[in-house]
Design a protein around this motif. Structure first.
Motif, mmCIF file in Angstrom:
data_model
loop_
_atom_site.group_PDB
_atom_site.id
_atom_site.type_symbol
_atom_site.label_atom_id
_atom_site.label_comp_id
_atom_site.label_asym_id
_atom_site.label_seq_id
_atom_site.Cartn_x
_atom_site.Cartn_y
_atom_site.Cartn_z
ATOM 1 N N VAL A 181 0.643 -1.500 -0.087
ATOM 2 C CA VAL A 181 -0.089 0.106 -0.094
ATOM 3 C C VAL A 181 0.914 1.080 0.080
ATOM 4 N N HIS A 182 0.544 2.153 -0.847
ATOM 5 C CA HIS A 182 0.829 3.654 -1.165
ATOM 6 C C HIS A 182 -0.024 4.101 0.006
ATOM 7 N N ALA A 183 0.542 4.590 1.423
ATOM 8 C CA ALA A 183 -0.222 5.387 2.257
ATOM 9 C C ALA A 183 0.352 6.658 2.465
ATOM 10 N N GLU A 184 -0.529 7.908 1.956
ATOM 11 C CA GLU A 184 -0.136 9.104 2.000
ATOM 12 C C GLU A 184 -1.151 9.907 2.629
ATOM 13 N N GLY A 185 -0.987 10.768 3.812
ATOM 14 C CA GLY A 185 -1.983 11.716 4.045
ATOM 15 C C GLY A 185 -2.472 11.378 5.542
ATOM 16 N N PRO A 186 -3.212 12.439 6.276
ATOM 17 C CA PRO A 186 -3.390 12.041 7.599
ATOM 18 C C PRO A 186 -4.343 10.611 7.737
ATOM 19 N N GLY A 187 -3.876 9.853 8.755
ATOM 20 C CA GLY A 187 -4.989 8.612 8.948
ATOM 21 C C GLY A 187 -4.609 7.566 7.713
ATOM 22 N N MET A 188 -3.771 7.571 6.929
ATOM 23 C CA MET A 188 -3.902 6.548 5.979
ATOM 24 C C MET A 188 -2.683 5.419 6.183
ATOM 25 N N ALA A 189 -1.510 5.706 6.963
ATOM 26 C CA ALA A 189 -0.793 4.529 7.446
ATOM 27 C C ALA A 189 -1.517 3.913 8.615
ATOM 28 N N GLU A 190 -2.469 4.561 9.410
ATOM 29 C CA GLU A 190 -3.368 3.944 10.482
ATOM 30 C C GLU A 190 -4.154 3.057 9.678
ATOM 31 N N LEU A 191 -4.890 3.339 8.564
ATOM 32 C CA LEU A 191 -5.883 2.595 7.953
ATOM 33 C C LEU A 191 -5.202 1.439 7.536
ATOM 34 N N ALA A 192 -3.967 1.597 6.977
ATOM 35 C CA ALA A 192 -3.244 0.267 6.256
ATOM 36 C C ALA A 192 -2.809 -0.695 7.200
ATOM 37 N N ILE A 193 -2.405 0.008 8.356
ATOM 38 C CA ILE A 193 -1.821 -1.140 9.315
ATOM 39 C C ILE A 193 -2.921 -1.582 10.292
ATOM 40 N N ASP A 194 -4.029 -1.090 10.388
ATOM 41 C CA ASP A 194 -5.175 -1.518 11.007
ATOM 42 C C ASP A 194 -5.845 -2.925 10.219
ATOM 43 N N ALA A 195 -5.827 -2.604 8.814
ATOM 44 C CA ALA A 195 -6.376 -3.497 8.097
ATOM 45 C C ALA A 195 -5.479 -4.698 7.769
ATOM 46 N N GLY A 196 -4.277 -4.641 8.235
ATOM 47 C CA GLY A 196 -3.304 -5.672 8.123
ATOM 48 C C GLY A 196 -2.795 -5.965 6.916
ATOM 49 N N VAL A 197 -2.254 -4.706 6.297
ATOM 50 C CA VAL A 197 -1.585 -5.022 4.729
ATOM 51 C C VAL A 197 -0.208 -5.543 5.055
ATOM 52 N N ASP A 198 0.102 -6.112 4.012
ATOM 53 C CA ASP A 198 1.679 -6.844 4.173
ATOM 54 C C ASP A 198 2.840 -5.811 4.272
ATOM 55 N N VAL A 199 2.577 -4.727 3.425
ATOM 56 C CA VAL A 199 3.700 -3.820 3.024
ATOM 57 C C VAL A 199 3.311 -2.249 2.826
ATOM 58 N N LEU A 200 4.224 -1.612 3.359
ATOM 59 C CA LEU A 200 3.877 -0.118 2.978
ATOM 60 C C LEU A 200 5.012 0.182 2.169
ATOM 61 N N VAL A 201 4.711 0.784 0.834
ATOM 62 C CA VAL A 201 5.711 0.861 -0.340
ATOM 63 C C VAL A 201 6.508 2.110 0.012
ATOM 64 N N HIS A 202 5.990 3.027 0.853
ATOM 65 C CA HIS A 202 7.111 3.784 1.224
ATOM 66 C C HIS A 202 7.075 4.128 2.748
ATOM 67 N N THR A 203 8.242 4.520 3.322
ATOM 68 C CA THR A 203 8.156 4.908 4.785
ATOM 69 C C THR A 203 7.173 5.944 5.007
ATOM 70 N N PRO A 204 6.207 6.044 5.880
ATOM 71 C CA PRO A 204 5.482 7.016 6.181
ATOM 72 C C PRO A 204 6.061 8.242 6.195
ATOM 73 N N TRP A 205 5.676 9.448 5.621
ATOM 74 C CA TRP A 205 6.347 10.695 5.806
ATOM 75 C C TRP A 205 5.460 11.916 6.082
ATOM 76 N N THR A 206 4.166 11.831 5.997
ATOM 77 C CA THR A 206 3.247 12.950 6.219
ATOM 78 C C THR A 206 2.948 13.159 7.664
ATOM 79 N N ASP A 207 3.170 12.026 8.286
ATOM 80 C CA ASP A 207 2.841 12.243 9.801
ATOM 81 C C ASP A 207 3.972 11.615 10.624
#
Length: 346
Positions: A181-207
């Protein structure tokens, strides 16, 4: 200090981990007798092959790449070619209707797949109301995708709701594919992590992520692809500092870090990116952990799945003594056949 049995005057060098082996190049090939270090083949876990020329990657030390967003028919042809690099790919960006990266000038034709939302509860045991997600995932798998790529960018348009994200996850896992998952913007990393996705394609940087969220991602076995250098290309920026802080805490929590550059996104080195390596070191990763990030077989579980047994990454010259010199040294890497190298006793 050098080890007790080191020869007089021996210089201390970085420990690169258990897979680093002193080696010399064969006398019958190019650069005969050149000495250095043999390492497993390096992988860039985040590239876009339609946006740069990949034929020089092996000369820059990269044996394999994971393409994370392309027209699947085009990237499948890259994967079928004989020349290096070896290629695994995700196929299309899966996004909400009108979501990022729709409308971007750099987006290759056919690289985007908009997936309509689903309701939270399936109508029957099979989950027939997840057909939109299943269809999108199946399209990528039929082209040979090894991973499914989802975009959650709330700064640039709509994103999947939790039910639709869960539908994509279910469909991908039913087909044995991880979800990145590409997670960008407030709450997007949390949405991806809570969903149990396998990988974040970028280190989170917006928060600056809360410690409890970072720890939860690490405990769940999630991996983060680094891509630190896209934030300023070596310049000090707020985004770069946030990403480095998040990655540092993730690594300390035991999180799995994958080396990736987002190659194709702006002007980046073709091959090992010294700035990316230096940023990893600056985030507190040790030399063996950096090497592990470069050689991790993701999206496969085993390195043998890449079919690169006959290849090695060779770095000429002695390893550096200082971690902040690791990037410059690794940038001299090149991919060679194992048969062109001879082991040297330590």
């Amino acid at each position: 200090m050098p080890p007790a049995d080191a020869a007089p005057g021996a210089l201390e060098v970085l420990d690169l981990g258990p897979h680093a082996q002193p080696a010399r190049r064969s006398l019958s090939g190019g650069h005969p007798g050149e000495t250095g270090t043999m390492l497993p083949p390096f992988i860039d876990h985040h590239v876009h092959l339609e946006l740069f020329e990949p034929d020089h990657l092996a000369a820059g030390g990269i044996a394999a790449v994971v393409d994370l967003g392309a027209n699947p028919s085009v990237v499948a042809r890259f994967a079928a070619r004989d020349p290096l690099p070896h290629v695994q790919f995700a196929g299309q960006f899966l996004t909400a209707p009108g979501g990022y990266p729709a409308g971007r000038s750099w987006l290759p034709a056919g690289a985007l797949r908009e997936v309509r939302s689903v309701v939270a509860a399936p109508a029957n045991g099979r989950g027939s109301l997840y057909d939109a997600a299943e269809t999108a995932v199946d399209e990528q798998v039929r082209f040979g995708a090894s991973v499914i790529k989802v975009v959650l960018n709330s700064t640039a348009g709509p994103v999947f709701d939790p039910a639709t994200l869960d539908a994509v996850l279910r469909a991908a896992r039913a087909r044995g594919r991880p979800v990145a998952v590409h997670a960008e913007g407030p709450g997007m990393a949390e949405l991806a992590i809570d969903a149990g996705v396998d990988v974040l394609v970028h280190t989170p940087w917006t928060d600056e992520l809360p410690p409890v969220l970072v720890a939860r991602a690490a405990r769940a076995g999630q991996a983060w692809i680094s891509t630190l250098d896209i934030h300023g290309h070596g310049a000090a920026t707020t985004d770069a500092a946030r990403a480095r802080s998040n990655l540092s805490r993730f690594a300390r929590a035991g999180g799995r870090v994958l080396y990736g550059t987002d190659l194709g996104n702006g002007v980046l080195p073709i091959g090992v990116n010294a700035r990316e390596v230096s940023a990893l070191a600056g985030a507190g990763l040790s030399a063996p952990v950096v090497v592990a990030a470069l050689t991790d077989p993701w999206p496969h579980h085993e390195a043998s799945a890449w079919s690169m047994d006959g290849l090695a990454t060779f770095v000429p010259g002695p390893p550096p003594a200082r971690l902040d010199h690791l990037g410059t040294w690794l940038a001299g890497a090149r991919v060679l056949p194992v048969e062109d190298l001879e082991m040297i006793d330590r």
